[in-house]
Scaffold this motif. Sequence first.
Motif, mmCIF file in Angstrom:
data_model
loop_
_atom_site.group_PDB
_atom_site.id
_atom_site.type_symbol
_atom_site.label_atom_id
_atom_site.label_comp_id
_atom_site.label_asym_id
_atom_site.label_seq_id
_atom_site.Cartn_x
_atom_site.Cartn_y
_atom_site.Cartn_z
ATOM 1 N N ALA A 81 0.838 -1.198 0.000
ATOM 2 C CA ALA A 81 0.000 0.000 0.000
ATOM 3 C C ALA A 81 0.876 1.253 0.000
ATOM 4 N N GLU A 82 1.948 1.210 0.794
ATOM 5 C CA GLU A 82 2.859 2.370 0.846
ATOM 6 C C GLU A 82 3.543 2.581 -0.492
ATOM 7 N N ALA A 83 3.985 1.453 -1.102
ATOM 8 C CA ALA A 83 4.667 1.567 -2.397
ATOM 9 C C ALA A 83 3.723 2.174 -3.438
ATOM 10 N N LEU A 84 2.461 1.737 -3.389
ATOM 11 C CA LEU A 84 1.462 2.283 -4.320
ATOM 12 C C LEU A 84 1.274 3.786 -4.082
ATOM 13 N N ALA A 85 1.180 4.147 -2.812
ATOM 14 C CA ALA A 85 0.936 5.549 -2.472
ATOM 15 C C ALA A 85 2.124 6.425 -2.856
ATOM 16 N N GLU A 86 3.335 5.826 -2.830
ATOM 17 C CA GLU A 86 4.525 6.634 -3.077
ATOM 18 C C GLU A 86 5.018 6.519 -4.516
ATOM 19 N N ALA A 87 4.317 5.783 -5.358
ATOM 20 C CA ALA A 87 4.777 5.621 -6.750
ATOM 21 C C ALA A 87 4.945 7.000 -7.385
ATOM 22 N N SER A 88 6.135 7.197 -7.953
ATOM 23 C CA SER A 88 6.439 8.548 -8.438
ATOM 24 C C SER A 88 6.077 8.738 -9.906
ATOM 25 N N ASP A 89 5.823 7.656 -10.606
ATOM 26 C CA ASP A 89 5.390 7.831 -11.998
ATOM 27 C C ASP A 89 4.455 6.693 -12.386
ATOM 28 N N LEU A 90 3.942 6.799 -13.562
ATOM 29 C CA LEU A 90 2.930 5.844 -14.011
ATOM 30 C C LEU A 90 3.462 4.423 -14.068
ATOM 31 N N GLU A 91 4.726 4.314 -14.514
ATOM 32 C CA GLU A 91 5.295 2.971 -14.689
ATOM 33 C C GLU A 91 5.430 2.257 -13.344
ATOM 34 N N ASP A 92 5.925 3.014 -12.344
ATOM 35 C CA ASP A 92 6.037 2.458 -10.998
ATOM 36 C C ASP A 92 4.657 2.050 -10.493
ATOM 37 N N ALA A 93 3.702 2.956 -10.682
ATOM 38 C CA ALA A 93 2.346 2.685 -10.194
ATOM 39 C C ALA A 93 1.788 1.433 -10.856
ATOM 40 N N ALA A 94 2.031 1.301 -12.184
ATOM 41 C CA ALA A 94 1.506 0.139 -12.907
ATOM 42 C C ALA A 94 2.105 -1.147 -12.357
ATOM 43 N N THR A 95 3.406 -1.103 -12.011
ATOM 44 C CA THR A 95 4.075 -2.281 -11.445
ATOM 45 C C THR A 95 3.401 -2.713 -10.149
ATOM 46 N N HIS A 96 3.116 -1.725 -9.287
ATOM 47 C CA HIS A 96 2.533 -2.052 -7.978
ATOM 48 C C HIS A 96 1.075 -2.491 -8.113
ATOM 49 N N VAL A 97 0.364 -1.864 -9.053
ATOM 50 C CA VAL A 97 -1.033 -2.276 -9.279
ATOM 51 C C VAL A 97 -1.062 -3.731 -9.738
ATOM 52 N N ALA A 98 -0.108 -4.074 -10.617
ATOM 53 C CA ALA A 98 -0.042 -5.459 -11.085
ATOM 54 C C ALA A 98 0.256 -6.394 -9.910
ATOM 55 N N ALA A 99 1.164 -5.951 -9.013
ATOM 56 C CA ALA A 99 1.517 -6.783 -7.854
ATOM 57 C C ALA A 99 0.314 -6.977 -6.937
ATOM 58 N N ALA A 100 -0.589 -5.983 -6.929
ATOM 59 C CA ALA A 100 -1.763 -6.077 -6.060
ATOM 60 C C ALA A 100 -2.870 -6.919 -6.681
ATOM 61 N N GLY A 101 -2.695 -7.289 -7.935
ATOM 62 C CA GLY A 101 -3.704 -8.108 -8.592
ATOM 63 C C GLY A 101 -4.702 -7.278 -9.391
#
Lengths: 222, 230
Positions: free
Chosen positions: B163-183
């Motif tokens: 959840a923290e990694a998602l909240a702190e994602a600094s760009d779209l690519e990072d966010a997409a990685t974490h969203v994928a990790a969350a399912g």
Amino acid sequence: MILAVAGGKGGVGTSTVAYNIGAELDAVVVDADLAMTGRPTGPGPDLTDVLAGRADPVDAVRTDGPVRVLPGGRSLAAARSTRPRSLVDAVSTVETAHDRVVVDCPSGLGSIVGLGLLAADACVPVTTPSPVAVADASPVVALARELDAGLARVALSRAGPDPPRQAVRLALGAPTVPIPASTAVRTAMRHGHPVSTTEPGSAPAEAFETLAAGIQHSCRSL
Amino acid sequence: MRLDTISHQIGAVTFVLGILENGSTRALVTVADRTGGPIWPPRRNGVPAVDWQDGTLTVRLEPEERRAIGYATDATPADPPLAIASVDAGIGPPADDRPHVTGANEVPAMESTPTGVVRALGDPRPPRPRGPHRSAGDAGDGSGQTPGRPVRPDRACQRIALAEALAEASDLEDAATHVAAAGGLEGVRQLAAEVRADQDQLRRLAEHARTLADRAGAVDVPVAAVDRLS
């Protein structure tokens, strides 16, 4: 000058070649392994701190050993917190401060290898005489071409008395320098020394000297 | 094997061109420079495109193949400037006697930028530990945060870190990685609910732990008394 040293296959001696070339070229060796570095390091920032924005790349360079080193990471958690794309800028920053950089790329054909090659002016693929190792070095050569890192030399590590220099040269497309198999190299590496200081004048020490001279010859115009 | 050569001098530089013409069998041919000067082969991206070594160049020629060889030197032209040093005719195809290499096929095309490299070769960061949020259907196997079950701090820790990694994602690519990790998006919604539940349960657990710690601190185990009685 930024030189990427990459093996493709693990265990072919990439880090040993990178470290000894670093010694010959008086370069900073950047250990580009994010999580599984095998090189002992003391306390202080490492590459994961740099790539996470917690440390300046120049401050992370250790200058107290026989070869200047920016250590790789040793924790999966720290590796997860990094921004790998910033490796290219980090390596360039180290080059600006120290002039010469050798990037010790991890095995495989992942992004870190690609980013190391992207940052580099030239590349030294490392392989043993094993056909499997040569075949694994081949995609590294192709990736280097894709990313415009010219082939400076091929390091043929753990070479026996009659190394297949010509075959490797034809397979990978660059002049090949055999590095004789030697316990002296392994022992020196284990103690964090280049073989040129522990066994000066030995066959492997001379081989690394030849390799470095060939690299400089190739990169003269850079 | 035939070699025709010409050389041409412009100022202090001599340009040498050789044309190798192979016969009817595959051959490995080595040519040697005879000018005696330094070899300046064509360069690509600053490094020699052709692998000369000690004034010689070895090339493999297929039957009837013609190959041009060019270089420059500061030596005066020799006649001929380039000669065949050795020919190893009748050699086998590459797969027969030397490593067979197909590397180029394994490398995807990519843009020469850090983002292009990561896009083509994948995120190099180690994957996050698999958490219960990865699948909405696995709540019953003990890994999910099911209402009424006691919270497992290690699982909660994984959920909160993601959840923290998602909240702190600094760009779209990072966010997409974490969203994928969350399912996926559904996984993110479930993660949000689980993290809220984690907060409540962890606070209750902390309170319980504090009470237990106070009891542990207050009790005095009568070791000596038990020892005397035994």
